[in-house]
Design a protein around this motif. Sequence first.
Motif, PDB file in Angstrom:
ATOM      1  N   GLU A 181       0.625  -1.139  -0.040  1.00 61.87           N
ATOM      2  CA  GLU A 181       0.186   0.028  -0.107  1.00 61.87           C
ATOM      3  C   GLU A 181       0.835   1.222  -0.182  1.00 61.87           C
ATOM      4  O   GLU A 181       0.492   2.412  -0.427  1.00 61.87           O
ATOM      5  N   ASP A 182       2.118   1.160   0.540  1.00 60.63           N
ATOM      6  CA  ASP A 182       2.897   2.448   0.810  1.00 60.63           C
ATOM      7  C   ASP A 182       3.833   2.371  -0.408  1.00 60.63           C
ATOM      8  O   ASP A 182       5.104   2.908  -0.376  1.00 60.63           O
TER       9      ASP A 182
ATOM     10  N   GLY B 115       7.535   3.954  -1.177  1.00 61.37           N
ATOM     11  CA  GLY B 115       8.154   4.370   0.086  1.00 61.37           C
ATOM     12  C   GLY B 115       9.409   3.067   0.405  1.00 61.37           C
ATOM     13  O   GLY B 115       9.487   2.162  -0.328  1.00 61.37           O
TER      14      GLY B 115
ATOM     15  N   LYS C 186       9.498   1.286   3.122  1.00 59.22           N
ATOM     16  CA  LYS C 186       8.938  -0.110   3.531  1.00 59.22           C
ATOM     17  C   LYS C 186       8.635  -0.985   2.344  1.00 59.22           C
ATOM     18  O   LYS C 186       8.753  -2.097   2.296  1.00 59.22           O
ATOM     19  N   ALA C 187       7.959  -0.434   1.548  1.00 57.73           N
ATOM     20  CA  ALA C 187       7.547  -1.128   0.134  1.00 57.73           C
ATOM     21  C   ALA C 187       8.470  -1.734  -0.599  1.00 57.73           C
ATOM     22  O   ALA C 187       8.875  -2.936  -0.870  1.00 57.73           O
TER      23      ALA C 187
ATOM     24  N   THR D 267       5.730   4.254 -10.180  1.00 57.20           N
ATOM     25  CA  THR D 267       5.862   4.158  -8.636  1.00 57.20           C
ATOM     26  C   THR D 267       6.293   2.574  -8.652  1.00 57.20           C
ATOM     27  O   THR D 267       7.081   2.165  -7.587  1.00 57.20           O
TER      28      THR D 267
ATOM     29  N   THR E 116       9.931   1.540  -7.195  1.00 50.76           N
ATOM     30  CA  THR E 116      10.053   0.778  -5.739  1.00 50.76           C
ATOM     31  C   THR E 116      10.809  -0.748  -6.164  1.00 50.76           C
ATOM     32  O   THR E 116      11.590  -0.914  -5.438  1.00 50.76           O
TER      33      THR E 116
ATOM     34  N   CYS F 194      10.254   7.630  -1.295  1.00 53.53           N
ATOM     35  CA  CYS F 194       9.702   8.483  -0.226  1.00 53.53           C
ATOM     36  C   CYS F 194      10.427   8.124   1.146  1.00 53.53           C
ATOM     37  O   CYS F 194      10.518   6.571   1.191  1.00 53.53           O
TER      38      CYS F 194
END
Length: 374
Positions: A55-56, A59, A61-62, A83, A87, A142
């Motif tokens: 979901e993020d 970022g 974390k993803a 995005t 990622t 991010c």
Amino acid sequence: MVTVVVKRTEHLGSFLHGESPVTVVMDPVLYGSPVHDRLPAASFLSGADWFDLPEDGGGMKAARAVADRVPAGGWCLALGGGTTIDTVKVARIISALAPLQGLLAGEVLVDESTSESLPWRIVALPTTIGTASEVSSVAVVCCGGGRILLRGSGLRPEVACLDPMQTQTLPSAAIVSGAVEALFRTVFPYLASPTTPSQDSAVHAIAASLLCYIRAELVAPLPAKARKRLAELSQCSQTAGLHRGRDPHGFKLWPINHEVSTLTGQPKIMTMSALAPRIIEQIEQGGAVWGSMRVLDDLMDDLDPLLPAGGGAAGRWKSLMEECSLPTVLPAIDVEDAVRLVMNRWGAPRPALAGVERRDVHNLLSASLEGDEA
């Protein structure tokens, strides 16, 4: 390393064969789309591990979640927009255990030695048009409340696929805005740092082609062949050849817009469309820090039949944004705070805004916020 570009998803079978494991990272919005309905049945993806972009997405974390999922020696297919692809690119740098330092700055260079020991390979399948992340050696992530630009050859995917099936259901507005983004990425480094006549001609030709596709899409949806060509033109704006010899930080609008987009929570094209005509206005008024008036005049001569009629260069570009239903005024922001953030993250001694002073950024943002006639 140069990204190999293929035109059909079935051509990926020549890369994804043998014993190498395959992980597919997909943007969940693609469930039920033609590309999702078709790809899982492909023989070269038999046994692949399908993983939804967290979901993020975008970022750290993803990116760490993706890094934990992709096995060493395998392939990772990034299926989605910029995005998703970014990622996956950042995930590979994390998997390579490359140290990422200076994350308070706007731009971070990834150690080039990382590209010599990449743990797995990337196939990018873009479902949007405009970012050309599938062939670039940069990625945005991010981190710490802001967005950071990572730059390094280890970020460049090995393979990219431009099958028109991937953009079959892309809304017209997204196609137009993506083409406008590619247009800005083609034109502004050139205005800031012209080089040889042959390269100048290439910039003019690509800009004209992009404008033709923008105008065509505004009338009727582009057919598959035209969407593929538009994606190829977008990629041209990310290749080293088009801008070889130019200042690699000539696109000074990019870091400014990067922060304004973050501050306002708007997609970057929605703020860049407001800032771009103001940059052109500054060039018209002799603001050499933004670009060359002579080069702008030459470009406008070639693009004259494709831009809205009437007014100066800035006014005509503003009218183009309006025709594309893109904003020409920034959302409300605290200009002083925005200037401070831009200069702290991108100003001297960093090269991104070399020659640009605080008052230059202040004047640009104030003019874009006020919405006066360009």
